[in-house]
Write a protein that holds these residues in place. Structure first.
Motif, PDB file in Angstrom:
ATOM      1  N   LEU A  34       9.237  11.392  21.100  1.00  0.00           N
ATOM      2  CA  LEU A  34       7.888  10.843  21.131  1.00  0.00           C
ATOM      3  C   LEU A  34       6.972  11.648  20.211  1.00  0.00           C
ATOM      4  O   LEU A  34       6.131  11.083  19.502  1.00  0.00           O
ATOM      5  CB  LEU A  34       7.356  10.840  22.565  1.00  0.00           C
ATOM      6  N   MET A  35       7.135  12.955  20.168  1.00  0.00           N
ATOM      7  CA  MET A  35       6.324  13.803  19.295  1.00  0.00           C
ATOM      8  C   MET A  35       6.579  13.451  17.831  1.00  0.00           C
ATOM      9  O   MET A  35       5.640  13.343  17.038  1.00  0.00           O
ATOM     10  CB  MET A  35       6.631  15.274  19.545  1.00  0.00           C
ATOM     11  N   ALA A  36       7.835  13.262  17.450  1.00  0.00           N
ATOM     12  CA  ALA A  36       8.164  12.900  16.065  1.00  0.00           C
ATOM     13  C   ALA A  36       7.565  11.543  15.703  1.00  0.00           C
ATOM     14  O   ALA A  36       7.042  11.358  14.606  1.00  0.00           O
ATOM     15  CB  ALA A  36       9.674  12.897  15.855  1.00  0.00           C
ATOM     16  N   LYS A  37       7.609  10.598  16.620  1.00  0.00           N
ATOM     17  CA  LYS A  37       7.020   9.285  16.364  1.00  0.00           C
ATOM     18  C   LYS A  37       5.508   9.400  16.182  1.00  0.00           C
ATOM     19  O   LYS A  37       4.921   8.726  15.334  1.00  0.00           O
ATOM     20  CB  LYS A  37       7.347   8.328  17.508  1.00  0.00           C
ATOM     21  N   GLY A  38       4.874  10.270  16.935  1.00  0.00           N
ATOM     22  CA  GLY A  38       3.434  10.487  16.795  1.00  0.00           C
ATOM     23  C   GLY A  38       3.079  11.117  15.465  1.00  0.00           C
ATOM     24  O   GLY A  38       2.107  10.713  14.808  1.00  0.00           O
ATOM     25  N   VAL A  39       3.847  12.110  15.033  1.00  0.00           N
ATOM     26  CA  VAL A  39       3.605  12.747  13.731  1.00  0.00           C
ATOM     27  C   VAL A  39       3.825  11.721  12.615  1.00  0.00           C
ATOM     28  O   VAL A  39       3.045  11.658  11.660  1.00  0.00           O
ATOM     29  CB  VAL A  39       4.500  14.001  13.542  1.00  0.00           C
ATOM     30  N   LEU A  40       4.849  10.917  12.729  1.00  0.00           N
ATOM     31  CA  LEU A  40       5.107   9.889  11.728  1.00  0.00           C
ATOM     32  C   LEU A  40       3.951   8.882  11.678  1.00  0.00           C
ATOM     33  O   LEU A  40       3.520   8.482  10.595  1.00  0.00           O
ATOM     34  CB  LEU A  40       6.428   9.171  12.003  1.00  0.00           C
ATOM     35  N   ALA A  41       3.424   8.495  12.829  1.00  0.00           N
ATOM     36  CA  ALA A  41       2.279   7.577  12.862  1.00  0.00           C
ATOM     37  C   ALA A  41       1.078   8.206  12.150  1.00  0.00           C
ATOM     38  O   ALA A  41       0.361   7.521  11.400  1.00  0.00           O
ATOM     39  CB  ALA A  41       1.926   7.223  14.302  1.00  0.00           C
ATOM     40  N   LEU A  42       0.855   9.496  12.351  1.00  0.00           N
ATOM     41  CA  LEU A  42      -0.222  10.209  11.665  1.00  0.00           C
ATOM     42  C   LEU A  42      -0.026  10.136  10.155  1.00  0.00           C
ATOM     43  O   LEU A  42      -0.963   9.858   9.401  1.00  0.00           O
ATOM     44  CB  LEU A  42      -0.261  11.667  12.130  1.00  0.00           C
ATOM     45  N   LEU A  43       1.202  10.348   9.701  1.00  0.00           N
ATOM     46  CA  LEU A  43       1.496  10.303   8.269  1.00  0.00           C
ATOM     47  C   LEU A  43       1.294   8.907   7.696  1.00  0.00           C
ATOM     48  O   LEU A  43       0.743   8.744   6.614  1.00  0.00           O
ATOM     49  CB  LEU A  43       2.924  10.772   8.005  1.00  0.00           C
ATOM     50  N   LEU A  44       1.746   7.898   8.405  1.00  0.00           N
ATOM     51  CA  LEU A  44       1.605   6.523   7.915  1.00  0.00           C
ATOM     52  C   LEU A  44       0.136   6.124   7.840  1.00  0.00           C
ATOM     53  O   LEU A  44      -0.268   5.390   6.938  1.00  0.00           O
ATOM     54  CB  LEU A  44       2.385   5.554   8.793  1.00  0.00           C
ATOM     55  N   ALA A  45      -0.673   6.618   8.757  1.00  0.00           N
ATOM     56  CA  ALA A  45      -2.106   6.316   8.738  1.00  0.00           C
ATOM     57  C   ALA A  45      -2.784   6.919   7.506  1.00  0.00           C
ATOM     58  O   ALA A  45      -3.817   6.416   7.053  1.00  0.00           O
ATOM     59  CB  ALA A  45      -2.772   6.835  10.005  1.00  0.00           C
ATOM     60  N   GLU A  46      -2.195   7.951   6.947  1.00  0.00           N
ATOM     61  CA  GLU A  46      -2.763   8.592   5.756  1.00  0.00           C
ATOM     62  C   GLU A  46      -2.347   7.910   4.464  1.00  0.00           C
ATOM     63  O   GLU A  46      -2.747   8.330   3.382  1.00  0.00           O
ATOM     64  CB  GLU A  46      -2.385  10.073   5.719  1.00  0.00           C
ATOM     65  N   ARG A  47      -1.509   6.880   4.531  1.00  0.00           N
ATOM     66  CA  ARG A  47      -1.132   6.042   3.383  1.00  0.00           C
ATOM     67  C   ARG A  47      -0.635   6.850   2.191  1.00  0.00           C
ATOM     68  O   ARG A  47      -1.075   6.660   1.064  1.00  0.00           O
ATOM     69  CB  ARG A  47      -2.286   5.156   2.980  1.00  0.00           C
ATOM     70  N   GLY A  48       0.283   7.779   2.457  1.00  0.00           N
ATOM     71  CA  GLY A  48       0.907   8.529   1.382  1.00  0.00           C
ATOM     72  C   GLY A  48       0.279   9.872   1.073  1.00  0.00           C
ATOM     73  O   GLY A  48       0.856  10.676   0.357  1.00  0.00           O
ATOM     74  N   ARG A  49      -0.915  10.122   1.605  1.00  0.00           N
ATOM     75  CA  ARG A  49      -1.549  11.414   1.361  1.00  0.00           C
ATOM     76  C   ARG A  49      -0.868  12.472   2.222  1.00  0.00           C
ATOM     77  O   ARG A  49      -0.577  12.224   3.398  1.00  0.00           O
ATOM     78  CB  ARG A  49      -3.037  11.353   1.696  1.00  0.00           C
ATOM     79  N   PRO A  50      -0.627  13.648   1.669  1.00  0.00           N
ATOM     80  CA  PRO A  50      -0.009  14.729   2.455  1.00  0.00           C
ATOM     81  C   PRO A  50      -0.913  15.151   3.617  1.00  0.00           C
ATOM     82  O   PRO A  50      -2.132  15.076   3.531  1.00  0.00           O
ATOM     83  CB  PRO A  50       0.136  15.874   1.453  1.00  0.00           C
TER      84      PRO A  50
END
Length: 82
Positions: A34-50
């Protein structure tokens, strides 16, 4: 901790502000925590920005590190030099 990561690959986008599509197969993946899915969601929300997932996080640094390592092992994210 200063560790920048970005989502790897091409991800679906929508023109609607505040709308971040997350592929259902990733949300249903039993091999991702669940933590990995949350971090991935954070990354996707940034649309490619680190992103530095540790910045302003309430979660324990060790838990975030484990999620980042999990996403790296699954080849879903890359480390980015900042």
């Amino acid at each position: 901790m200063d560790d920048w990561i970005a989502a790897r690959g091409v991800w679906p986008l929508r023109d609607e502000p505040g709308c971040t599509p997350i592929p259902e197969h990733l949300l249903a993946d039993p091999d991702l925590s669940l933590m990995a899915k949350g971090v991935l969601a954070l990354l996707l929300a940034e649309r490619g920005r680190p992103v530095n997932p540790y910045k302003d996080a309430y979660e324990d640094e060790a838990d975030i590190r484990a999620a980042v390592e999990e996403l790296l092992a699954a080849d879903l994210v890359v480390r980015v030099a900042r």
